[in-house]
Design an enzyme around this catalytic site. Structure first.
Site, PDB file in Angstrom:
ATOM      1  CE  LYS A  13      -4.044  -2.284   0.784  1.00 32.98           C
ATOM      2  NZ  LYS A  13      -3.701  -3.810   0.794  1.00 32.98           N
TER       3      LYS A  13
HETATM    4  C1  LIG Z   1      -4.152  -4.876   0.305  1.00 29.54           C
HETATM    5  C2  LIG Z   1      -3.276  -5.956   0.161  1.00 29.54           C
HETATM    6  C3  LIG Z   1      -3.776  -7.051  -1.050  1.00 29.54           C
HETATM    7  C4  LIG Z   1      -4.854  -6.812  -1.723  1.00 29.54           C
HETATM    8  O1  LIG Z   1      -4.465  -6.018  -2.843  1.00 29.54           O
HETATM    9  P1  LIG Z   1      -5.929  -5.236  -3.591  1.00 29.54           P
HETATM   10  O2  LIG Z   1      -5.428  -4.457  -4.367  1.00 29.54           O
HETATM   11  O3  LIG Z   1      -6.852  -5.018  -2.581  1.00 29.54           O
HETATM   12  O4  LIG Z   1      -6.415  -6.523  -4.490  1.00 29.54           O
HETATM   13  C5  LIG Z   1      -2.919  -8.150  -0.916  1.00 29.54           C
HETATM   14  N1  LIG Z   1      -1.682  -8.310   0.001  1.00 29.54           N
HETATM   15  C6  LIG Z   1      -1.357  -7.401   0.997  1.00 29.54           C
HETATM   16  C7  LIG Z   1      -0.437  -7.595   1.726  1.00 29.54           C
HETATM   17  C8  LIG Z   1      -2.163  -6.236   1.142  1.00 29.54           C
HETATM   18  O5  LIG Z   1      -2.140  -5.288   2.101  1.00 29.54           O
END
Ligand SMILES: *Cc1c(COP(=O)(O)O)cnc(C)c1O
Length: 493
Positions: free
Chosen positions: A112
């Protein structure tokens, strides 16, 4: 370039407006009117740049209201010493035709950060371009990783404040500690009695409260969101797919023009959608493999064309993928039919009955680009142990889901194309389950240290000393009390 809503092409906005508003008032998501092309010559140029250069150049293709200087300034500050490795998004090779794209070297150790270190810069610049004089208050409901990444992204950013709600019993210990020890003058964190849906529902209610909005406006504030429906979060994610392709060529994993597969651990469909946009722009991508945990609503959708959220919800060891409604799928469906009425219809079916079925045209367009698979917690743990033994490489639980699904796909299809597994979190962030997968009983009360002791790997700096940091936020509220918390937060801000 103009943007319009997936549910009404007549709702046209500029890039700055799309980033400022986040969600279209008709409930749709903003999409660009067309996708810029990345030619092979352009790719060659990107190949000679560092990550910051690639980020500025790719984003420039979508944001004509922003100039080169502005965007390279943002990229230089977003991807700097706050990341613990100079490559920012390094590619680690496991074997001849498999590599991991590590997206967790930022300040919160999850992918993120790649977008949330950039979004506050795009957002504050967009407010200026829109002539917005009020201060923005970012409200977030989080199941774990988004909250912390948004807090780090917006901390002490002038003209902004941020308030995060998390479900009291729905996040891991590390995730919770990361949030309640957050530093910064413009931040607030509060837990909600209930699960993620309660926290998210409460935030949505605040967003829909017109009287509250009017009152805040009188005090010089407006509310906005930092979740992955905002175009300003999706765009920075396109960059690392293009960057990974350049690095794969530079390191000899593929030849220029050769196709590269990507396997993405998926929840809200934001990360994997960025991969598909990159492919649509002309990046030579082969199969895009969508990996899910036991909450496999996307696996079923990609295989059958039926999206059906009427099913049990499982709490897994890959919690950031525990999700039944993947918001960003709406953008994919729009691009595949370019029919706003159809999209609006599917989304109202989803809202009313929890289910919709796309037509054969969309179904076959999806099959042309995507594969899908899922695995359960035991298979996830087995993958962590196997890869640790085989490659000396430690995966977190989300990345392990992708590895397992990719292995299944290779076995079933015989497709031996070079494949990048998108690695979305540091294993230290989910250390308890990773230790369990390795068959280690940590004892003591510092599993982060235990994982470092066992593997000999250094603890990522943002998680070092986490267990000893002072807790700043202890408030818990009922869902019905969330508005008052937001009100009080903005009075002291
Ligand atoms: C948010 C997240 C995901 C999923 O990503 P999306 O964009 O919501 O599909 C996968 N792995 C981790 C560690 C995340 O924080």
């Amino acid at each position: 370039m103009k943007y319009f809503s997936t549910r009404n092409r007549g709702n046209i906005v500029s890039a700055a407006q799309a980033i400022k508003i986040g969600l279209s008032p008709d409930g749709g998501l903003f999409v660009p009117e067309s996708l810029p092309a990345v030619s092979l010559e352009l790719l060659e140029q990107f190949g000679a740049m560092d990550y910051r250069g690639r980020a500025a150049a790719v984003m420039r293709l979508f944001l004509d209201e922003f100039d080169d200087m502005e965007l390279s300034g943002f990229a230089k500050r977003a991807y700097a010493e706050n990341f613990d490795c100079a490559e920012i998004a390094p590619l680690r090779r496991a074997d001849e035709n498999t590599a991991f794209l590590e997206l967790w070297h930022g300040p919160t150790c999850a992918f993120k950060d790649m977008a949330l270190q950039m979004l506050p810069r795009l957002l504050t610049a967009s407010l200026k371009k829109c002539g917005e004089m009020r201060k923005v208050c970012i409200l977030v409901a989080t199941s774990g990783d988004t909250g912390k990444a948004a807090l780090e992204g917006f901390r002490d950013v002038p003209g902004t404040s941020i308030l995060v709600f998390y479900p009291r019993d729905g996040v891991s210990d590390v995730q919770k500690l990361q949030m309640v020890t957050q530093q910064g003058e413009n931040v607030g964190v509060c837990s909600v009695n209930g699960n993620f849906d309660d926290a998210q529902g409460g935030v949505k209610t605040i967003f829909g409260d017109r009287d509250f909005a009017a009152e805040l406006s009188g005090r010089g504030y407006f509310l906005s969101s930092a979740n992955s429906i905002n175009w300003g979060r999706l765009l920075p994610q396109i960059v690392y797919y293009i960057s990974a392709y350049c690095d794969s060529v530079n390191s000899g994993i593929i030849k220029p023009r050769e196709k590269l597969n990507f396997c993405v651990p998926t929840g809200n469909f934001g990360n994997i959608l960025a991969c598909w946009y990159a492919k649509r722009m002309g990046l030579p991508v082969g199969r895009i493999i969508c990996a899910s945990n036991k909450n496999n609503v996307l696996t079923d959708f990609i295989r059958t064309g039926v999206y059906d959220r009427n099913r049990g919800f499982y709490t897994s060891i890959s919690p950031s993928m525990d999700i039944l409604v993947s918001s960003n799928l709406e953008r994919l469906i729009y691009s595949m039919c370019e029919d706003d009425r159809k999209v609006a219809g599917y989304m109202s079916e989803l809202h009313e009955c929890g289910r919709y079925e796309v037509g054969p045209d969309i179904k076959s367009a999806i099959a042309a680009d995507f594969e899908a698979g899922f695995c359960d917690d035991d298979e996830t743990k087995a993958a962590i142990a196997r890869v640790w033994k085989k490659f000396d490489y430690l995966m977190d639980t989300h990345t392990a889901v992708a590895y397992k699904v990719m292995s299944d796909y290779r076995e079933k299809s015989g497709d031996a194309a070079p494949t990048v597994i998108v690695s979305t979190a540091s294993p230290f962030k989910f250390c308890e389950d990773v230790l369990d997968a390795l068959g280690v009983n940590p004892g003591g009360n510092d599993p982060i240290a235990a994982l470092s002791d066992f593997t000999g790997m250094e603890i990522p700096a943002p998680l070092g000393g986490l267990m000893q940091r002072p807790v700043r936020f202890t408030q818990t509220v009922e869902k019905s009390g969330m508005r008052d918390v937001a009100d009080a937060f903005l009075r002291q801000a």
